[in-house]
Design a protein around this motif. Structure first.
Motif, PDB file in Angstrom:
ATOM      1  N   CYS A   4       0.854  -1.187   0.000  1.00  0.00           N
ATOM      2  CA  CYS A   4       0.000   0.000   0.000  1.00  0.00           C
ATOM      3  C   CYS A   4       0.892   1.240   0.000  1.00  0.00           C
ATOM      4  CB  CYS A   4      -0.896  -0.013   1.240  1.00  0.00           C
ATOM      5  SG  CYS A   4      -1.857   1.496   1.469  1.00  0.00           S
ATOM      6  N   LEU A   5       0.592   2.184  -0.849  1.00  0.00           N
ATOM      7  CA  LEU A   5       1.414   3.391  -0.929  1.00  0.00           C
ATOM      8  C   LEU A   5       1.248   4.294   0.285  1.00  0.00           C
ATOM      9  CD1 LEU A   5       0.905   4.259  -4.698  1.00  0.00           C
ATOM     10  CD2 LEU A   5       2.849   3.107  -3.622  1.00  0.00           C
ATOM     11  N   LEU A   6       0.126   4.175   1.006  1.00  0.00           N
ATOM     12  CA  LEU A   6      -0.099   5.019   2.184  1.00  0.00           C
ATOM     13  C   LEU A   6       0.552   4.464   3.444  1.00  0.00           C
ATOM     14  CD1 LEU A   6      -3.863   5.935   1.682  1.00  0.00           C
ATOM     15  CD2 LEU A   6      -1.877   7.389   1.287  1.00  0.00           C
ATOM     16  N   CYS A   7       0.312   3.180   3.735  1.00  0.00           N
ATOM     17  CA  CYS A   7       0.772   2.624   5.022  1.00  0.00           C
ATOM     18  C   CYS A   7       1.857   1.569   4.884  1.00  0.00           C
ATOM     19  CB  CYS A   7      -0.418   2.037   5.793  1.00  0.00           C
ATOM     20  SG  CYS A   7      -1.028   0.488   5.088  1.00  0.00           S
ATOM     21  N   HIS A   8       2.160   1.173   3.684  1.00  0.00           N
ATOM     22  CA  HIS A   8       3.182   0.173   3.380  1.00  0.00           C
ATOM     23  C   HIS A   8       2.821  -1.227   3.858  1.00  0.00           C
ATOM     24  CE1 HIS A   8       5.477   3.548   2.011  1.00  0.00           C
ATOM     25  NE2 HIS A   8       5.374   4.111   3.207  1.00  0.00           N
ATOM     26  N   GLY A   9       1.533  -1.474   4.124  1.00  0.00           N
ATOM     27  CA  GLY A   9       1.041  -2.820   4.402  1.00  0.00           C
ATOM     28  C   GLY A   9       0.673  -3.495   3.088  1.00  0.00           C
ATOM     29  N   ARG A  10       0.171  -4.711   3.161  1.00  0.00           N
ATOM     30  CA  ARG A  10      -0.250  -5.445   1.963  1.00  0.00           C
ATOM     31  C   ARG A  10      -1.589  -4.864   1.487  1.00  0.00           C
ATOM     32  NH1 ARG A  10      -0.069 -10.319  -0.959  1.00  0.00           N
ATOM     33  NH2 ARG A  10      -2.053 -11.380  -1.073  1.00  0.00           N
ATOM     34  N   GLN A  11      -1.627  -4.407   0.246  1.00  0.00           N
ATOM     35  CA  GLN A  11      -2.816  -3.745  -0.290  1.00  0.00           C
ATOM     36  C   GLN A  11      -3.747  -4.750  -0.960  1.00  0.00           C
ATOM     37  OE1 GLN A  11      -3.187  -1.618  -4.017  1.00  0.00           O
ATOM     38  NE2 GLN A  11      -3.291   0.270  -2.815  1.00  0.00           N
ATOM     39  N   THR A  12      -4.746  -5.211  -0.198  1.00  0.00           N
ATOM     40  CA  THR A  12      -5.790  -6.083  -0.722  1.00  0.00           C
ATOM     41  C   THR A  12      -7.040  -5.239  -0.970  1.00  0.00           C
ATOM     42  OG1 THR A  12      -6.631  -6.571   1.476  1.00  0.00           O
ATOM     43  CG2 THR A  12      -4.904  -8.034   0.612  1.00  0.00           C
ATOM     44  N   THR A  13      -8.058  -5.844  -1.550  1.00  0.00           N
ATOM     45  CA  THR A  13      -9.315  -5.122  -1.762  1.00  0.00           C
ATOM     46  C   THR A  13      -9.895  -4.675  -0.424  1.00  0.00           C
ATOM     47  OG1 THR A  13      -9.767  -6.348  -3.787  1.00  0.00           O
ATOM     48  CG2 THR A  13     -11.647  -5.298  -2.715  1.00  0.00           C
ATOM     49  N   GLU A  14      -9.913  -5.573   0.551  1.00  0.00           N
ATOM     50  CA  GLU A  14     -10.427  -5.218   1.882  1.00  0.00           C
ATOM     51  C   GLU A  14      -9.631  -4.067   2.487  1.00  0.00           C
ATOM     52  OE1 GLU A  14     -10.970  -7.094   6.353  1.00  0.00           O
ATOM     53  OE2 GLU A  14     -10.187  -8.357   4.761  1.00  0.00           O
ATOM     54  N   HIS A  15      -8.317  -4.120   2.338  1.00  0.00           N
ATOM     55  CA  HIS A  15      -7.446  -3.075   2.871  1.00  0.00           C
ATOM     56  C   HIS A  15      -7.801  -1.719   2.264  1.00  0.00           C
ATOM     57  CE1 HIS A  15      -3.697  -1.377   4.467  1.00  0.00           C
ATOM     58  NE2 HIS A  15      -3.603  -0.749   3.309  1.00  0.00           N
ATOM     59  N   VAL A  16      -7.975  -1.678   0.958  1.00  0.00           N
ATOM     60  CA  VAL A  16      -8.285  -0.420   0.268  1.00  0.00           C
ATOM     61  C   VAL A  16      -9.650   0.117   0.682  1.00  0.00           C
ATOM     62  CG1 VAL A  16      -8.792   0.601  -1.986  1.00  0.00           C
ATOM     63  CG2 VAL A  16      -6.845  -0.933  -1.734  1.00  0.00           C
ATOM     64  N   LEU A  17     -10.640  -0.765   0.778  1.00  0.00           N
ATOM     65  CA  LEU A  17     -12.007  -0.316   1.029  1.00  0.00           C
ATOM     66  C   LEU A  17     -12.301  -0.003   2.488  1.00  0.00           C
ATOM     67  CD1 LEU A  17     -13.984  -2.652  -1.386  1.00  0.00           C
ATOM     68  CD2 LEU A  17     -13.343  -0.256  -1.718  1.00  0.00           C
ATOM     69  N   SER A  18     -11.538  -0.603   3.430  1.00  0.00           N
ATOM     70  CA  SER A  18     -11.945  -0.359   4.817  1.00  0.00           C
ATOM     71  C   SER A  18     -10.896  -0.487   5.900  1.00  0.00           C
ATOM     72  CB  SER A  18     -13.095  -1.303   5.174  1.00  0.00           C
ATOM     73  OG  SER A  18     -12.641  -2.643   5.150  1.00  0.00           O
ATOM     74  N   CYS A  71      -7.145   0.413   5.818  1.00  0.00           N
ATOM     75  CA  CYS A  71      -5.843   1.082   5.810  1.00  0.00           C
ATOM     76  C   CYS A  71      -5.817   2.097   6.955  1.00  0.00           C
ATOM     77  CB  CYS A  71      -5.606   1.783   4.480  1.00  0.00           C
ATOM     78  SG  CYS A  71      -4.045   2.703   4.432  1.00  0.00           S
ATOM     79  N   LYS A  72      -4.910   1.908   7.884  1.00  0.00           N
ATOM     80  CA  LYS A  72      -4.857   2.765   9.078  1.00  0.00           C
ATOM     81  C   LYS A  72      -4.545   4.226   8.728  1.00  0.00           C
ATOM     82  CE  LYS A  72      -3.422  -0.958  12.172  1.00  0.00           C
ATOM     83  NZ  LYS A  72      -4.656  -1.415  12.607  1.00  0.00           N
ATOM     84  N   VAL A  73      -3.729   4.460   7.727  1.00  0.00           N
ATOM     85  CA  VAL A  73      -3.407   5.831   7.330  1.00  0.00           C
ATOM     86  C   VAL A  73      -4.638   6.510   6.724  1.00  0.00           C
ATOM     87  CG1 VAL A  73      -1.985   7.254   5.813  1.00  0.00           C
ATOM     88  CG2 VAL A  73      -0.962   5.331   7.023  1.00  0.00           C
ATOM     89  N   ALA A  74      -5.339   5.815   5.839  1.00  0.00           N
ATOM     90  CA  ALA A  74      -6.555   6.383   5.252  1.00  0.00           C
ATOM     91  C   ALA A  74      -7.593   6.651   6.335  1.00  0.00           C
ATOM     92  CB  ALA A  74      -7.121   5.438   4.190  1.00  0.00           C
ATOM     93  N   LEU A  75      -7.690   5.751   7.304  1.00  0.00           N
ATOM     94  CA  LEU A  75      -8.629   5.939   8.405  1.00  0.00           C
ATOM     95  C   LEU A  75      -8.256   7.164   9.229  1.00  0.00           C
ATOM     96  CD1 LEU A  75     -11.063   4.836   9.930  1.00  0.00           C
ATOM     97  CD2 LEU A  75      -9.511   3.391  11.225  1.00  0.00           C
ATOM     98  N   SER A  76      -6.980   7.327   9.550  1.00  0.00           N
ATOM     99  CA  SER A  76      -6.542   8.471  10.367  1.00  0.00           C
ATOM    100  C   SER A  76      -6.691   9.798   9.625  1.00  0.00           C
ATOM    101  CB  SER A  76      -5.103   8.285  10.837  1.00  0.00           C
ATOM    102  OG  SER A  76      -4.204   8.394   9.751  1.00  0.00           O
ATOM    103  N   GLN A  77      -6.661   9.772   8.300  1.00  0.00           N
ATOM    104  CA  GLN A  77      -6.818  10.991   7.505  1.00  0.00           C
ATOM    105  C   GLN A  77      -8.279  11.316   7.210  1.00  0.00           C
ATOM    106  OE1 GLN A  77      -4.475  10.333   3.977  1.00  0.00           O
ATOM    107  NE2 GLN A  77      -2.547  10.749   5.027  1.00  0.00           N
ATOM    108  N   GLY A  78      -9.199  10.488   7.673  1.00  0.00           N
ATOM    109  CA  GLY A  78     -10.620  10.743   7.465  1.00  0.00           C
ATOM    110  C   GLY A  78     -11.143  10.353   6.102  1.00  0.00           C
ATOM    111  N   ARG A  79     -10.396   9.584   5.343  1.00  0.00           N
ATOM    112  CA  ARG A  79     -10.833   9.210   3.999  1.00  0.00           C
ATOM    113  C   ARG A  79     -12.063   8.310   4.018  1.00  0.00           C
ATOM    114  NH1 ARG A  79      -5.653   8.694   0.141  1.00  0.00           N
ATOM    115  NH2 ARG A  79      -4.440  10.381   1.040  1.00  0.00           N
ATOM    116  N   TYR A  80     -12.159   7.386   4.954  1.00  0.00           N
ATOM    117  CA  TYR A  80     -13.330   6.505   5.023  1.00  0.00           C
ATOM    118  C   TYR A  80     -14.544   7.278   5.505  1.00  0.00           C
ATOM    119  CZ  TYR A  80      -9.949   2.720   4.526  1.00  0.00           C
ATOM    120  OH  TYR A  80      -8.951   1.907   4.074  1.00  0.00           O
ATOM    121  N   THR A  81     -14.349   8.180   6.461  1.00  0.00           N
ATOM    122  CA  THR A  81     -15.458   8.993   6.961  1.00  0.00           C
ATOM    123  C   THR A  81     -16.028   9.835   5.833  1.00  0.00           C
ATOM    124  OG1 THR A  81     -14.421   9.091   9.127  1.00  0.00           O
ATOM    125  CG2 THR A  81     -16.123  10.716   8.685  1.00  0.00           C
TER     126      THR A  81
END
Length: 106
Positions: A34-48, A50-60
């Protein structure tokens, strides 16, 4: 529902979206990171998840946009045109508390 939306839904349910992990599996890419958190980027990771996306408010932001679209469709179906401003919508949480949600990513 638009054909592209149906296609997205079906492909996401069956994990057939082009996530980095799938692209590696299909031989199209060498790195599943994953380009944001450097974890393994799966479909689940992208959609719900990714800790970095969550902390940046992207899911909200995405969640609030879906709720605004639903509110618009329901109001239109009911024949109402007095929708809340798209820049500020008030949602009620599960506990009953009122929350204001901006219509755009900050």
């Amino acid at each position: 529902m638009a054909p592209l939306r149906i296609s997205f839904l079906i492909r996401s349910v069956y994990d057939l979206l082009p996530s980095n992990a799938n692209l590696v599996h299909w031989g199209k890419k060498a790195d599943p990171t994953c380009l944001l958190c450097h974890g393994r980027q799966t479909t689940e990771h992208v959609l719900s998840s990714c800790k970095v996306a969550l902390s940046q408010g992207r899911y909200t932001w995405r969640h609030n946009r879906v709720l605004q679209e639903l509110a618009s469709v329901i109001s239109t179906a009911k024949g109402q045109s007095n929708l809340p401003s798209p820049s500020l919508t008030i949602f009620t949480t599960e506990s009953g508390a009122k929350k204001r949600a901006a219509g755009r990513l900050r």
